[in-house]
Write a protein that holds these residues in place. Structure first.
Motif, PDB file in Angstrom:
ATOM      1  N   ALA A  70       0.823  -1.214   0.000  1.00  0.00           N
ATOM      2  CA  ALA A  70       0.000   0.000   0.000  1.00  0.00           C
ATOM      3  C   ALA A  70       0.856   1.262   0.000  1.00  0.00           C
ATOM      4  O   ALA A  70       0.405   2.327   0.426  1.00  0.00           O
ATOM      5  CB  ALA A  70      -0.926  -0.007   1.220  1.00  0.00           C
ATOM      6  N   ARG A  71       2.084   1.167  -0.496  1.00  0.00           N
ATOM      7  CA  ARG A  71       2.943   2.351  -0.564  1.00  0.00           C
ATOM      8  C   ARG A  71       2.408   3.345  -1.582  1.00  0.00           C
ATOM      9  O   ARG A  71       1.837   2.959  -2.597  1.00  0.00           O
ATOM     10  CB  ARG A  71       4.365   1.946  -0.958  1.00  0.00           C
ATOM     11  N   GLY A 100      11.445  -4.056  -6.212  1.00  0.00           N
ATOM     12  CA  GLY A 100      10.927  -5.299  -6.756  1.00  0.00           C
ATOM     13  C   GLY A 100       9.563  -5.594  -6.151  1.00  0.00           C
ATOM     14  O   GLY A 100       8.823  -4.682  -5.775  1.00  0.00           O
ATOM     15  N   ASP A 101       9.231  -6.872  -6.027  1.00  0.00           N
ATOM     16  CA  ASP A 101       7.924  -7.305  -5.531  1.00  0.00           C
ATOM     17  C   ASP A 101       7.868  -7.142  -4.014  1.00  0.00           C
ATOM     18  O   ASP A 101       8.318  -8.005  -3.260  1.00  0.00           O
ATOM     19  CB  ASP A 101       7.677  -8.758  -5.927  1.00  0.00           C
ATOM     20  N   ALA A 102       7.295  -6.032  -3.559  1.00  0.00           N
ATOM     21  CA  ALA A 102       7.252  -5.742  -2.127  1.00  0.00           C
ATOM     22  C   ALA A 102       6.210  -6.571  -1.397  1.00  0.00           C
ATOM     23  O   ALA A 102       6.324  -6.797  -0.189  1.00  0.00           O
ATOM     24  CB  ALA A 102       6.993  -4.257  -1.897  1.00  0.00           C
ATOM     25  N   VAL A 137      -6.210 -12.558  14.019  1.00  0.00           N
ATOM     26  CA  VAL A 137      -6.441 -12.346  12.580  1.00  0.00           C
ATOM     27  C   VAL A 137      -6.020 -10.925  12.248  1.00  0.00           C
ATOM     28  O   VAL A 137      -6.414  -9.970  12.940  1.00  0.00           O
ATOM     29  CB  VAL A 137      -7.924 -12.564  12.211  1.00  0.00           C
ATOM     30  N   ALA A 138      -5.214 -10.768  11.199  1.00  0.00           N
ATOM     31  CA  ALA A 138      -4.683  -9.443  10.880  1.00  0.00           C
ATOM     32  C   ALA A 138      -4.554  -9.241   9.376  1.00  0.00           C
ATOM     33  O   ALA A 138      -4.098 -10.140   8.659  1.00  0.00           O
ATOM     34  CB  ALA A 138      -3.324  -9.245  11.549  1.00  0.00           C
ATOM     35  N   ASP A 139      -4.966  -8.073   8.918  1.00  0.00           N
ATOM     36  CA  ASP A 139      -4.708  -7.636   7.542  1.00  0.00           C
ATOM     37  C   ASP A 139      -3.496  -6.716   7.579  1.00  0.00           C
ATOM     38  O   ASP A 139      -3.462  -5.757   8.364  1.00  0.00           O
ATOM     39  CB  ASP A 139      -5.914  -6.887   6.977  1.00  0.00           C
ATOM     40  N   VAL A 140      -2.524  -6.989   6.720  1.00  0.00           N
ATOM     41  CA  VAL A 140      -1.242  -6.283   6.775  1.00  0.00           C
ATOM     42  C   VAL A 140      -1.023  -5.501   5.488  1.00  0.00           C
ATOM     43  O   VAL A 140      -1.200  -6.027   4.384  1.00  0.00           O
ATOM     44  CB  VAL A 140      -0.075  -7.271   6.987  1.00  0.00           C
ATOM     45  N   ALA A 141      -0.631  -4.227   5.639  1.00  0.00           N
ATOM     46  CA  ALA A 141      -0.325  -3.386   4.487  1.00  0.00           C
ATOM     47  C   ALA A 141       1.041  -2.740   4.687  1.00  0.00           C
ATOM     48  O   ALA A 141       1.301  -2.146   5.746  1.00  0.00           O
ATOM     49  CB  ALA A 141      -1.396  -2.306   4.300  1.00  0.00           C
ATOM     50  N   LEU A 160       4.654  -0.758   8.648  1.00  0.00           N
ATOM     51  CA  LEU A 160       3.545  -1.681   8.410  1.00  0.00           C
ATOM     52  C   LEU A 160       2.295  -1.144   9.087  1.00  0.00           C
ATOM     53  O   LEU A 160       2.345  -0.721  10.248  1.00  0.00           O
ATOM     54  CB  LEU A 160       3.853  -3.069   8.977  1.00  0.00           C
ATOM     55  N   LYS A 161       1.169  -1.162   8.379  1.00  0.00           N
ATOM     56  CA  LYS A 161      -0.124  -0.878   8.989  1.00  0.00           C
ATOM     57  C   LYS A 161      -0.875  -2.195   9.109  1.00  0.00           C
ATOM     58  O   LYS A 161      -1.052  -2.906   8.122  1.00  0.00           O
ATOM     59  CB  LYS A 161      -0.935   0.107   8.156  1.00  0.00           C
TER      60      LYS A 161
END
Length: 227
Positions: A70-71, A100-102, A137-141, A160-161
């Motif tokens: 989500a940068r 690259g692939d973050a 449970v966590a959503d990571v961005a 990280l958010k």
């Protein structure tokens, strides 16, 4: 004429100042590898005080339904500034570091949560889960991944958010900042990735502490600086 030892010292200093120009690991078209490799635990971390080993959780599963990049600028991950060997260290050029692939990089770092006793599982928890399990449970961005050169050092800042899904449908968000630093010898691809990995590892470490609290049924502490 200067003594021989002064000439040798001057030559060595000039060579040291020129190190960033000797090996440009990257060009404007070559991305960083974005491969996560954890630092040794707990010692031998470059340019830093060794972190105390953490064994936080036992039998805790951390489900990760979403892992995203989500940068605001996904194309680049920092810059290399080449300095002239002068008293005032005048910048000679600035080279952007392509990313690259973050997303894969972040996913690899989250898999390292096992060193803290957490089992990271991509995806949502099974619908058949009747509750009572030790889990979070966590959503990571990934919000930021930036590395840059400072004289003969490299520095990184990673953010990280994380949005934790609580029982009952509520969510709570936290941001984790990680910084890394190491000596810059040749401005190599691996050196920039090493310092980025140190920053990401520190952010993941903070996440591990909070995820363990949720597994233990404890509320998350208030964020630093909260009113």
């Amino acid at each position: 004429m200067r003594p021989c030892h002064e000439q040798l010292a001057a030559a060595a200093f000039a060579a040291l100042c020129a190190l960033p120009t000797l090996s440009h690991a990257l060009t404007e078209s070559e991305p960083l590898s974005m491969v996560f490799e954890p630092a040794p635990e707990p010692a031998e971390r470059p340019n830093g005080v060794p972190a105390a080993p953490l064994r936080l959780a036992r039998g805790c599963t951390l489900y990760l339904p979403a892992i995203e990049d989500a940068r605001s600028n996904k194309a680049y991950a920092g810059n290399l500034t080449v300095m002239l060997p002068t008293v005032h260290a005048t910048p000679r050029s600035v080279q952007s570091l392509r990313s690259g692939d973050a997303t894969a990089w972040t996913r690899g770092a989250l898999q390292s949560l096992g060193r803290y006793g957490l089992q990271a599982v991509p995806g949502a928890p099974p619908a058949s889960d009747g509750g009572g399990a030790r889990q979070a449970v966590a959503d990571v961005a990934l919000r930021l991944a930036h590395a840059w050169s400072v004289n003969l050092n490299l520095v990184s800042h990673v953010v990280l958010k994380v949005s934790y899904r609580l029982p009952g449908g509520a969510t709570v968000a936290r941001q984790y900042h990680g910084m890394g630093t190491r000596t810059n010898w040749t401005s190599a691809n691996g050196e920039f990735m090493s310092v980025l990995n140190l920053g990401l590892e520190e952010a993941v470490r903070g996440m591990a502490i909070d995820a363990t609290a949720l597994c233990d049924g404890r509320p998350l502490p208030e964020p630093v600086g909260a009113a």
